[in-house]
Design a protein around this motif. Structure first.
Motif, PDB file in Angstrom:
ATOM      1  N   LYS A  48     -27.287 -76.209  81.217  1.00 50.56           N
ATOM      2  CA  LYS A  48     -27.306 -76.971  79.963  1.00 50.56           C
ATOM      3  C   LYS A  48     -26.264 -78.079  80.001  1.00 50.56           C
ATOM      4  O   LYS A  48     -25.203 -77.904  80.620  1.00 50.56           O
ATOM      5  CB  LYS A  48     -26.950 -76.056  78.785  1.00 50.56           C
ATOM      6  CG  LYS A  48     -27.998 -75.009  78.494  1.00 50.56           C
ATOM      7  CD  LYS A  48     -27.559 -74.120  77.342  1.00 50.56           C
ATOM      8  CE  LYS A  48     -26.613 -73.047  77.825  1.00 50.56           C
ATOM      9  NZ  LYS A  48     -26.656 -71.749  77.244  1.00 50.56           N
ATOM     10  N   VAL A  49     -26.539 -79.173  79.327  1.00 53.62           N
ATOM     11  CA  VAL A  49     -25.531 -80.221  79.202  1.00 53.62           C
ATOM     12  C   VAL A  49     -24.490 -79.749  78.184  1.00 53.62           C
ATOM     13  O   VAL A  49     -24.838 -79.314  77.089  1.00 53.62           O
ATOM     14  CB  VAL A  49     -26.172 -81.547  78.742  1.00 53.62           C
ATOM     15  CG1 VAL A  49     -25.107 -82.619  78.540  1.00 53.62           C
ATOM     16  CG2 VAL A  49     -27.212 -82.011  79.758  1.00 53.62           C
ATOM     17  N   GLY A  50     -23.221 -79.804  78.567  1.00 49.85           N
ATOM     18  CA  GLY A  50     -22.156 -79.294  77.710  1.00 49.85           C
ATOM     19  C   GLY A  50     -21.972 -80.130  76.448  1.00 49.85           C
ATOM     20  O   GLY A  50     -22.168 -81.343  76.458  1.00 49.85           O
ATOM     21  N   HIS A  51     -21.634 -79.449  75.351  1.00 52.83           N
ATOM     22  CA  HIS A  51     -21.311 -80.154  74.110  1.00 52.83           C
ATOM     23  C   HIS A  51     -19.818 -80.068  73.881  1.00 52.83           C
ATOM     24  O   HIS A  51     -19.194 -79.090  74.234  1.00 52.83           O
ATOM     25  CB  HIS A  51     -22.068 -79.526  72.940  1.00 52.83           C
ATOM     26  CG  HIS A  51     -23.531 -79.843  72.975  1.00 52.83           C
ATOM     27  ND1 HIS A  51     -24.019 -81.092  72.654  1.00 52.83           N
ATOM     28  CD2 HIS A  51     -24.599 -79.104  73.334  1.00 52.83           C
ATOM     29  CE1 HIS A  51     -25.326 -81.092  72.807  1.00 52.83           C
ATOM     30  NE2 HIS A  51     -25.709 -79.902  73.226  1.00 52.83           N
ATOM     31  N   GLY A  52     -19.267 -81.076  73.269  1.00 53.45           N
ATOM     32  CA  GLY A  52     -17.830 -81.061  73.005  1.00 53.45           C
ATOM     33  C   GLY A  52     -17.051 -81.589  74.203  1.00 53.45           C
ATOM     34  O   GLY A  52     -17.633 -82.082  75.169  1.00 53.45           O
ATOM     35  N   LYS A  53     -15.738 -81.456  74.114  1.00 52.98           N
ATOM     36  CA  LYS A  53     -14.887 -82.104  75.108  1.00 52.98           C
ATOM     37  C   LYS A  53     -14.785 -81.339  76.422  1.00 52.98           C
ATOM     38  O   LYS A  53     -14.344 -81.876  77.427  1.00 52.98           O
ATOM     39  CB  LYS A  53     -13.500 -82.326  74.519  1.00 52.98           C
ATOM     40  CG  LYS A  53     -13.518 -83.369  73.408  1.00 52.98           C
ATOM     41  CD  LYS A  53     -12.158 -83.557  72.778  1.00 52.98           C
ATOM     42  CE  LYS A  53     -12.309 -84.467  71.569  1.00 52.98           C
ATOM     43  NZ  LYS A  53     -11.179 -84.349  70.649  1.00 52.98           N
ATOM     44  N   GLY A  54     -15.145 -80.075  76.391  1.00 47.51           N
ATOM     45  CA  GLY A  54     -15.151 -79.325  77.643  1.00 47.51           C
ATOM     46  C   GLY A  54     -13.786 -79.204  78.279  1.00 47.51           C
ATOM     47  O   GLY A  54     -13.613 -79.382  79.483  1.00 47.51           O
ATOM     48  N   GLN A  55     -12.805 -78.871  77.439  1.00 47.39           N
ATOM     49  CA  GLN A  55     -11.456 -78.641  77.972  1.00 47.39           C
ATOM     50  C   GLN A  55     -11.501 -77.523  79.009  1.00 47.39           C
ATOM     51  O   GLN A  55     -12.295 -76.599  78.892  1.00 47.39           O
ATOM     52  CB  GLN A  55     -10.566 -78.217  76.791  1.00 47.39           C
ATOM     53  CG  GLN A  55      -9.101 -78.146  77.108  1.00 47.39           C
ATOM     54  CD  GLN A  55      -8.309 -77.629  75.906  1.00 47.39           C
ATOM     55  OE1 GLN A  55      -8.565 -76.543  75.401  1.00 47.39           O
ATOM     56  NE2 GLN A  55      -7.371 -78.419  75.448  1.00 47.39           N
ATOM     57  N   SER A  56     -10.652 -77.627  80.003  1.00 46.40           N
ATOM     58  CA  SER A  56     -10.601 -76.587  81.028  1.00 46.40           C
ATOM     59  C   SER A  56     -10.195 -75.258  80.394  1.00 46.40           C
ATOM     60  O   SER A  56      -9.205 -75.174  79.686  1.00 46.40           O
ATOM     61  CB  SER A  56      -9.573 -76.970  82.100  1.00 46.40           C
ATOM     62  OG  SER A  56      -9.303 -75.854  82.925  1.00 46.40           O
ATOM     63  N   ARG A  57     -10.992 -74.209  80.661  1.00 53.14           N
ATOM     64  CA  ARG A  57     -10.642 -72.894  80.103  1.00 53.14           C
ATOM     65  C   ARG A  57      -9.369 -72.376  80.740  1.00 53.14           C
ATOM     66  O   ARG A  57      -8.657 -71.574  80.150  1.00 53.14           O
ATOM     67  CB  ARG A  57     -11.780 -71.898  80.327  1.00 53.14           C
ATOM     68  CG  ARG A  57     -13.000 -72.298  79.533  1.00 53.14           C
ATOM     69  CD  ARG A  57     -13.942 -71.127  79.327  1.00 53.14           C
ATOM     70  NE  ARG A  57     -15.201 -71.628  78.789  1.00 53.14           N
ATOM     71  CZ  ARG A  57     -16.250 -70.884  78.535  1.00 53.14           C
ATOM     72  NH1 ARG A  57     -16.209 -69.589  78.762  1.00 53.14           N
ATOM     73  NH2 ARG A  57     -17.350 -71.419  78.054  1.00 53.14           N
ATOM     74  N   HIS A  58      -9.100 -72.821  81.915  1.00 51.70           N
ATOM     75  CA  HIS A  58      -7.868 -72.408  82.574  1.00 51.70           C
ATOM     76  C   HIS A  58      -6.664 -72.918  81.790  1.00 51.70           C
ATOM     77  O   HIS A  58      -5.693 -72.211  81.594  1.00 51.70           O
ATOM     78  CB  HIS A  58      -7.830 -72.950  84.005  1.00 51.70           C
ATOM     79  CG  HIS A  58      -6.702 -72.382  84.811  1.00 51.70           C
ATOM     80  ND1 HIS A  58      -6.678 -71.072  85.201  1.00 51.70           N
ATOM     81  CD2 HIS A  58      -5.555 -72.933  85.263  1.00 51.70           C
ATOM     82  CE1 HIS A  58      -5.564 -70.835  85.866  1.00 51.70           C
ATOM     83  NE2 HIS A  58      -4.860 -71.953  85.926  1.00 51.70           N
ATOM     84  N   TYR A  59      -6.782 -74.140  81.332  1.00 49.52           N
ATOM     85  CA  TYR A  59      -5.703 -74.764  80.544  1.00 49.52           C
ATOM     86  C   TYR A  59      -5.532 -74.015  79.224  1.00 49.52           C
ATOM     87  O   TYR A  59      -4.424 -73.699  78.819  1.00 49.52           O
ATOM     88  CB  TYR A  59      -6.072 -76.217  80.295  1.00 49.52           C
ATOM     89  CG  TYR A  59      -5.107 -76.993  79.436  1.00 49.52           C
ATOM     90  CD1 TYR A  59      -3.935 -77.512  79.981  1.00 49.52           C
ATOM     91  CD2 TYR A  59      -5.362 -77.212  78.089  1.00 49.52           C
ATOM     92  CE1 TYR A  59      -3.052 -78.235  79.202  1.00 49.52           C
ATOM     93  CE2 TYR A  59      -4.484 -77.936  77.306  1.00 49.52           C
ATOM     94  CZ  TYR A  59      -3.333 -78.453  77.873  1.00 49.52           C
ATOM     95  OH  TYR A  59      -2.465 -79.181  77.100  1.00 49.52           O
ATOM     96  N   LYS A  60      -6.656 -73.715  78.593  1.00 43.05           N
ATOM     97  CA  LYS A  60      -6.581 -73.004  77.309  1.00 43.05           C
ATOM     98  C   LYS A  60      -5.868 -71.681  77.476  1.00 43.05           C
ATOM     99  O   LYS A  60      -5.061 -71.291  76.662  1.00 43.05           O
ATOM    100  CB  LYS A  60      -7.995 -72.730  76.785  1.00 43.05           C
ATOM    101  CG  LYS A  60      -8.608 -73.914  76.082  1.00 43.05           C
ATOM    102  CD  LYS A  60      -9.863 -73.449  75.354  1.00 43.05           C
ATOM    103  CE  LYS A  60     -10.797 -74.626  75.165  1.00 43.05           C
ATOM    104  NZ  LYS A  60     -12.179 -74.218  74.945  1.00 43.05           N
ATOM    105  N   ARG A  61      -6.198 -70.977  78.576  1.00 46.05           N
ATOM    106  CA  ARG A  61      -5.620 -69.658  78.767  1.00 46.05           C
ATOM    107  C   ARG A  61      -4.113 -69.746  78.977  1.00 46.05           C
ATOM    108  O   ARG A  61      -3.346 -68.939  78.491  1.00 46.05           O
ATOM    109  CB  ARG A  61      -6.279 -68.980  79.961  1.00 46.05           C
ATOM    110  CG  ARG A  61      -6.138 -67.483  79.912  1.00 46.05           C
ATOM    111  CD  ARG A  61      -6.543 -66.871  81.229  1.00 46.05           C
ATOM    112  NE  ARG A  61      -5.796 -67.481  82.315  1.00 46.05           N
ATOM    113  CZ  ARG A  61      -6.056 -67.248  83.594  1.00 46.05           C
ATOM    114  NH1 ARG A  61      -7.032 -66.471  83.936  1.00 46.05           N
ATOM    115  NH2 ARG A  61      -5.328 -67.811  84.527  1.00 46.05           N
ATOM    116  N   ALA A  62      -3.720 -70.779  79.734  1.00 51.54           N
ATOM    117  CA  ALA A  62      -2.294 -70.932  80.027  1.00 51.54           C
ATOM    118  C   ALA A  62      -1.520 -71.351  78.783  1.00 51.54           C
ATOM    119  O   ALA A  62      -0.347 -71.038  78.629  1.00 51.54           O
ATOM    120  CB  ALA A  62      -2.119 -71.949  81.147  1.00 51.54           C
ATOM    121  N   ALA A  63      -2.195 -72.075  77.869  1.00 52.23           N
ATOM    122  CA  ALA A  63      -1.488 -72.657  76.712  1.00 52.23           C
ATOM    123  C   ALA A  63      -1.024 -71.585  75.730  1.00 52.23           C
ATOM    124  O   ALA A  63      -1.544 -70.493  75.688  1.00 52.23           O
ATOM    125  CB  ALA A  63      -2.402 -73.652  76.008  1.00 52.23           C
TER     126      ALA A  63
END
Ligand code: 5AD
Ligand code: FES
Length: 349
Positions: A334-349
């Motif tokens: 599927k074509v992604g919706h939204g900004k598609g921030q890296s989940r790795h970054y989210k987890r680290a934050a």
């Protein structure tokens, strides 16, 4: 150790030794299939079926560096140079937004014509006109500048270290230092950017050992985004007669890094699509979850010649978007919706 056991270890521990990585890089037949299948499964588990598109704006083809492999190197007198003006860059970013992009990547050679103030102004103007994430890909700057860009609203930064073999690095990057590049990457990470880095596959003189080390360095830098592409010889550079990089090793490196940093964003790069007509599809099937189509006008696209034969060079931005969307759908994604921030970054934050 068998490939099956190495893959199991990678999935459980997210780390491998250099020798284990080398074995995966050399895998053939069923072992190779298993590597790709495992990476595809891990991709699905950790980042899902969405493929995020990034609108690439190559805003200047001037470069003060002289990298041996790159068509934009300063010694290439035949390179066609252009600089987009501030308002024009902002207009292209707005157009990208209207086409559906929620991330724009501002990329250029290392061009000091754009100083701290002008880049901050471009970032602020884009941020106040459209709701997009901004990724910078402009090379080495001072800590102070990286900080100013972040404060102005830049979200992410891409800069490959190109090769972790310091001897090769020195040979192919006259006047530059590997140490400084790594320091920049660490600053970028510490400033809170989503960090993207990666390397070239197939630089002349590079060994499997080097590639395994490159993979380990991406892991060590704890990248949120990982860009890996095959080297493609450019006729107006010192490496014009060298052999091109291997598509197979590129796909394997993508797959291995998907296992080592399962929630990272990994693009199927344009260089991969250039060497193999199905390169991007193959990348998306063995770990990748991002594509970065160019959104610039044709008149600029043609002049940003890192390497020859680049795909999509004659297609306008709308056509590319449609084409890539159909590729994504044809793979059952599927074509992604939204900004598609890296989940790795989210987890680290
Ligand atoms: N072949 C493939 N990739 C190249 N790049 C530069 N020149 C080439 C080439 N000849 C890549 C570098 C750089 C990125 C923007 O483009 O890895 O980081
Ligand atoms: Fe540009 Fe296919 S992706 S024409």
């Amino acid at each position: 150790m068998k490939v099956k056991d190495i893959l199991e270890k990678a999935c459980h521990e997210n780390i491998l030794t250099k020798d284990e990585i080398k074995l995966l890089l050399m895998a053939e037949g069923d072992d190779r299939d298993l590597l790709f299948k495992t990476a595809d499964r891990v991709r699905k588990e950790h980042v899902g079926d969405e493929v995020f598109l990034r609108g690439l704006i190559e805003f200047s083809s001037y470069c003060k560096n002289d990298c041996f492999y790159c068509g934009l190197r300063r010694s290439n007198r035949q390179a066609q140079r252009y600089r987009m003006q501030e308002d024009e860059i902002v207009e292209v970013a707005k157009r990208a937004y209207q086409m559906g992009y929620r991330t724009v990547v501002l990329q250029s050679g290392e061009d000091m014509y754009y100083n701290k103030d002008s880049l901050c102004s471009i970032i602020r103007k884009i941020k106040s006109s459209v709701d997009v994430a901004i990724t910078l890909s402009i090379g080495e700057r001072s800590y102070d500048e990286y900080k100013a860009f972040k404060d102005a609203g830049a979200d992410r930064f891409l800069m490959r270290f190109e090769t972790s073999n310091e001897k090769l690095y020195r040979k192919y990057h006259p006047g530059m230092s590997f140490e400084n590049r790594i320091e920049c990457l660490k600053w970028i990470k510490n400033l809170g950017y989503e960090l993207g880095t990666g390397f070239l596959i197939g630089l002349p003189g590079q060994t499997i050992d080097d590639l395994a080390q490159d993979i380990l360095l991406v892991k060590e830098l704890d990248a949120d985004m990982i860009g890996i592409g095959p080297f493609i010889p450019h006729p107006q550079t010192p490496l014009k007669d060298a052999e091109e990089g291997s598509v197979d090793l590129t796909l394997k490196s993508i797959a291995i890094l998907r296992l080592l940093i399962p929630d990272a964003n990994i693009p199927a790069t344009t260089a991969l699509g250039t060497l193999d007509p199905l390169g991007r599809q193959k990348g998306l099937m063995c770990g990748a979850n991002i594509v970065m189509p160019n959104v610039n006008d044709l008149k600029y696209k043609l002049k940003y010649e890192l390497y020859p034969g680049k795909i999509c060079i004659n297609e306008d931005a709308t056509k590319c978007r449609g084409c890539i969307e159909s590729i994504i759908v044809s793979l059952g994604r599927k074509v992604g919706h939204g900004k598609g921030q890296s989940r790795h970054y989210k987890r680290a934050a």
